[in-house]
Design a protein around this motif. Structure first.
Motif, PDB file in Angstrom:
ATOM      1  N   LEU A 170     -36.221 -14.827 -64.380  1.00 20.91           N
ATOM      2  CA  LEU A 170     -34.798 -14.894 -64.765  1.00 20.91           C
ATOM      3  C   LEU A 170     -34.119 -15.490 -63.379  1.00 20.91           C
ATOM      4  O   LEU A 170     -33.183 -16.278 -63.489  1.00 20.91           O
ATOM      5  N   ASP A 175     -30.294 -17.305 -63.586  1.00 16.48           N
ATOM      6  CA  ASP A 175     -29.825 -16.238 -64.518  1.00 16.48           C
ATOM      7  C   ASP A 175     -29.457 -14.768 -63.851  1.00 16.48           C
ATOM      8  O   ASP A 175     -29.749 -13.827 -64.432  1.00 16.48           O
ATOM      9  N   ASP A 177     -26.578 -13.253 -63.526  1.00 15.84           N
ATOM     10  CA  ASP A 177     -25.815 -12.528 -64.634  1.00 15.84           C
ATOM     11  C   ASP A 177     -26.355 -11.674 -65.741  1.00 15.84           C
ATOM     12  O   ASP A 177     -26.116 -10.477 -66.007  1.00 15.84           O
ATOM     13  N   VAL A 178     -27.507 -12.390 -66.123  1.00 14.31           N
ATOM     14  CA  VAL A 178     -28.467 -11.896 -67.273  1.00 14.31           C
ATOM     15  C   VAL A 178     -29.196 -10.714 -66.533  1.00 14.31           C
ATOM     16  O   VAL A 178     -29.149  -9.630 -67.222  1.00 14.31           O
TER      17      VAL A 178
END
Length: 558
Positions: A170, A175, A177-178
């Motif tokens: 990720l 990503d 924020d994920v």
């Protein structure tokens, strides 16, 4: 309705709260009414009579402290109004002792399926052990660990490695924020795979080898010769342990603890020693030559011990270690007395039990002296306790400083309270022998083993003395395990068992809840041990790969 309070011994002048009690509450007990001026939390104690400074406080029938300020009837004891104190002890105070063994007829013909060794001992596990004689070999031990465990199916699950891999993927994808919004990988409801036991034996080439265990430590050279000698005795004890079928020993060559020393100590401890023992010395050549030879010979050793199969053994072949850690105010009321009852049963059957942690026998020494029929062994106990206590005081840390913040928070206000409850693990049987650290337990009956209270140093010492099962009670939750000896974690209360199910193996909480007697709980625990010793169960510590090994370093580093 479950009881709300308990008086442990008729001579006590404190009562234990089994549930949280409110200020102003009236407690009816044994024909007396107590009005509580302050709230008393579960596991804590309140006095049955007014106390003035210097007045004794008794629990478990022994002196556990003296008041430091006035304490009114119904008021809880705390670190602010009570200080540690204990009765003096000695051979001159020795009293006659008679033991009434429990009825063991129900267990007389029971067996477990164990690994029979040439010296007559019986293992509950069949392990190969890899040991360094000096810290210089730790790296090589860990390289062997990685190679053997991964290839032979003994490695721990890679759940957390997979978690890191997913997070890394990720992150590389941008990503972030994920990642920040993700919930922790905590349970199956989130479709995450929790750590599971090691692969089943069906996936392993050696069906009768329960594991390969790898020890590392920071000793063997650079300290006192005394420390090296104790380490040698301890490692010899581990190799002699009935759960160990063979061993690989790595030596640098120039250290204090020499290869011939460990060989001589193994045979001194056990003249009938007859296990494959492989010793490799690095300074004899290149590291590659050392490791390649160690891999080959160890693999051949595994083939050899895989021929050993479980066979029926009497329960008298059990040598059970008795330990507590992360103790609370219920330890001496539920789980520890259960171990005491079980210890008496095993002793009655002709087996051995080993009670460790000498700092947690402070205040009950005289009882144990009375229970030791051999005067020389009673004197050995006195000498070991005295020298240990003096050594602790010399560095400003006497036995009275033993209780941890967690112990105190959960009701163990003084070391004598903690010790009197801890000693319940030893039951009521006579003391058959008294052992210094790393001395082998060879005498059937209850053995006293000098170890620290430190959880891992104590369990390490018990395994070094030959235990094939260790029972470990805890009120707060302790994940301790041992490389060669299964460590059964027993909760003192059901709340803990529900909170930490991945650590706890057995619950003694039903005693506190009034659902079981100590005898019923002990019988259930012994049934569990029979299955465990037979390989039908594994402990949570084994499941998690909790292989803790810390030798007790008694000298100073130079």
């Amino acid at each position: 309705m479950p009881a709300r309070v308990l008086k442990v011994h008729p001579a006590d002048n404190v009562i234990v709260a089994l549930r949280d009690l409110s200020a102003g509450e009236q407690i009816e007990f044994d024909g007396q009414t107590y009005v509580l001026p302050y709230a008393v939390g579960a596991k804590h104690k309140f006095v049955t009579e007014d106390r003035q400074p210097g007045d004794p406080i008794r629990m478990y029938g022994v002196l556990v402290g003296k008041a430091t300020r006035p304490i009114q009837r119904g008021e809880p004891i705390t670190t602010f109004n009570l200080k540690h104190d204990a009765d003096r002890y000695g051979l001159d105070k020795k009293q006659p002792y008679a033991w009434l063994p429990p009825d063991v007829s129900r267990w007389q013909n029971r067996t477990f399926m164990g690994y029979h060794r040439a010296d007559g001992s019986v293992g509950t596990r069949n392990y190969w052990l890899v040991v360094p004689l000096v810290f210089c070999e730790n790296r090589n031990v860990l390289i062997l660990k990685d190679a053997f465990e991964r290839e032979l199916g003994y490695a721990q699950p890679e759940t957390y490695r997979e978690q890191v891999h997913e997070l890394l993927s990720l992150y590389r994808a941008g990503d972030l924020d994920v990642i920040k919004k993700m919930q922790p990988f905590v349970d199956a409801s989130q479709n995450r795979t929790l750590p599971q036991p090691n692969p089943t034996k069906a996936n392993r080439p050696f069906k009768n080898v329960d594991g390969i265990k790898f020890l590392t430590h920071e000793m063997g050279c650079g300290g006192t010769r005394q420390d090296s000698a104790y380490l040698g005795s301890l490692l010899a004890g581990f190799i002699n342990n009935p759960n160990v079928a063979g061993a690989t020993v790595l030596s640098l060559g120039c250290q204090h603890l020499q290869a011939d020393t460990i060989e001589n100590e193994i045979k001194r401890q056990n003249p009938k020693f007859n296990k494959p023992l492989l010793i490799f010395e690095q300074q004899a050549g290149t590291e590659y030559a050392l490791m390649a030879q160690a891999v080959k010979e160890t693999f051949l050793g595994l083939i050899q011990i895989d021929n050993v199969e479980r066979q029926p053994a009497p329960l008298s072949a059990l040598t059970i270690g008795l330990k507590c850690g992360g103790s609370d105010g219920f330890s001496g009321i539920s789980a520890n007395p259960v171990l005491g009852q079980l210890s008496d049963i095993v002793v009655g059957l002709g087996g051995k039990t080993v009670l460790a942690e000498f700092p947690e026998l402070n205040g009950v020494e005289q009882e144990l002296i009375n229970r030791t029929p051999d005067t020389a062994k009673a004197q050995k106990f006195i000498d070991l306790m005295g020298s240990y206590s003096a050594s602790a005081e010399a560095v400003g840390s006497g036995f009275d400083m033993n209780p941890s913040p967690g112990n105190i928070k959960d009701g163990l206000i003084t070391d004598a309270i903690k010790s009197a409850g801890a000693a319940k693990k030893g039951g009521t049987a006579p003391v058959a022998d008294v052992l210094d650290y790393a001395e082998p337990a060879t005498t059937p009956g209850l053995n006293l083993l000098c170890t620290p209270g430190n959880d891992v140093e104590a369990t390490t010492g018990m395994a070094g003395s030959g235990t094939n099962v260790i029972l470990f009670t805890t009120g707060l939750g302790t994940p301790t395990g041992n490389p060669v000896c299964p460590v059964v974690k027993i909760s003192t209360n059901t709340v803990l068992q529900r909170r930490m199910p991945d650590v706890i193996d057995f619950d003694s909480g039903p005693i506190i809840d009034g659902e079981q007697s100590i005898e019923q709980n002990a019988d259930a625990l012994l049934e569990y041990i029979v299955r465990l010793a037979s390989g039908e169960e594994i402990t949570q510590a084994e499941r998690l790969g909790q292989d803790d090994f810390i030798p007790w370093k008694r000298g100073v580093s130079l």
